[in-house]
Design a protein around this motif. Structure first.
Motif, PDB file in Angstrom:
ATOM      1  N   VAL A  59      78.924  32.871 -14.836  1.00 33.79           N
ATOM      2  CA  VAL A  59      78.773  32.437 -13.446  1.00 33.79           C
ATOM      3  C   VAL A  59      77.364  31.879 -13.247  1.00 33.79           C
ATOM      4  CG1 VAL A  59      78.769  33.154 -11.029  1.00 33.79           C
ATOM      5  CG2 VAL A  59      80.402  34.174 -12.607  1.00 33.79           C
TER       6      VAL A  59
ATOM      7  N   ARG B  45      75.685  28.475  -4.051  1.00 30.66           N
ATOM      8  CA  ARG B  45      77.120  28.573  -4.305  1.00 30.66           C
ATOM      9  C   ARG B  45      77.318  29.062  -5.736  1.00 30.66           C
ATOM     10  NH1 ARG B  45      76.877  23.459  -1.381  1.00 30.66           N
ATOM     11  NH2 ARG B  45      76.558  22.429  -3.372  1.00 30.66           N
ATOM     12  N   SER B  46      78.340  29.877  -5.966  1.00 25.75           N
ATOM     13  CA  SER B  46      78.636  30.395  -7.305  1.00 25.75           C
ATOM     14  C   SER B  46      79.715  29.545  -7.961  1.00 25.75           C
ATOM     15  CB  SER B  46      79.122  31.843  -7.215  1.00 25.75           C
ATOM     16  OG  SER B  46      78.086  32.668  -6.772  1.00 25.75           O
TER      17      SER B  46
ATOM     18  N   ASP C  52      83.434  29.062  -7.279  1.00 25.59           N
ATOM     19  CA  ASP C  52      84.107  30.354  -7.387  1.00 25.59           C
ATOM     20  C   ASP C  52      84.481  30.819  -5.985  1.00 25.59           C
ATOM     21  OD1 ASP C  52      85.073  32.819  -8.099  1.00 25.59           O
ATOM     22  OD2 ASP C  52      83.120  33.655  -8.634  1.00 25.59           O
ATOM     23  N   SER C  53      85.675  30.411  -5.535  1.00 27.31           N
ATOM     24  CA  SER C  53      86.112  30.743  -4.184  1.00 27.31           C
ATOM     25  C   SER C  53      86.903  32.038  -4.129  1.00 27.31           C
ATOM     26  CB  SER C  53      86.948  29.608  -3.602  1.00 27.31           C
ATOM     27  OG  SER C  53      88.145  29.483  -4.347  1.00 27.31           O
ATOM     28  N   GLY C  54      87.281  32.559  -5.302  1.00 29.85           N
ATOM     29  CA  GLY C  54      88.075  33.773  -5.352  1.00 29.85           C
ATOM     30  C   GLY C  54      89.563  33.528  -5.179  1.00 29.85           C
ATOM     31  N   SER C  55      89.965  32.294  -4.926  1.00 32.50           N
ATOM     32  CA  SER C  55      91.387  31.996  -4.723  1.00 32.50           C
ATOM     33  C   SER C  55      91.902  30.963  -5.712  1.00 32.50           C
ATOM     34  CB  SER C  55      91.613  31.512  -3.285  1.00 32.50           C
ATOM     35  OG  SER C  55      90.880  30.328  -3.054  1.00 32.50           O
TER      36      SER C  55
END
Length: 111
Positions: free
Chosen positions: A19, A25-26, A95-98
């Motif tokens: 990451v 922003r990641s 990396d939005s998690g979705s």
């Protein structure tokens, strides 16, 4: 600039490089994407791994890499990292998690 195909094996990706942060922003690494890197953006950072970081409990040092644009995709969605030149870059997506953004999935699927 030519189109680049990158995989995790093409770069020195280790646990420290999974990451990166660029402009607060990641981004996560995306192997097997085919893309054309663009102009140099700036510096992305990631903390080093526990296995390579400070052993005395002090704050881990940051790893820095040069970030590049990905042609046709906003830097808010994806950036290219690694290597001394854009031609040796690896794709990193927001990396939005979705799941991966639609624009990035197209670079993997070729659609």
């Amino acid at each position: 600039m030519s189109v680049v195909a990158c995989t995790a094996a093409d770069s020195a990706v280790d646990c420290a490089a999974s990451v990166f942060t660029y402009q607060d922003r990641s981004y996560v690494g995306v192997p097997d994407a085919i893309f054309t890197p663009g102009k140099k953006l700036g510096v992305a950072t990631t903390p080093t791994c526990e296995d390579t970081g400070a052993q005395d409990g002090s704050e881990e040092p940051l790893t820095t890499e040069t970030a590049y644009e990905v042609d046709g995709i906003s830097p808010g969605v994806a950036i290219a990292l690694y290597g001394d030149t854009p031609e040796t870059a690896t794709l990193f997506a927001l990396d939005s998690g979705s799941g991966l953004p639609r624009e990035v999935r197209k670079l993997i699927d070729g659609s």
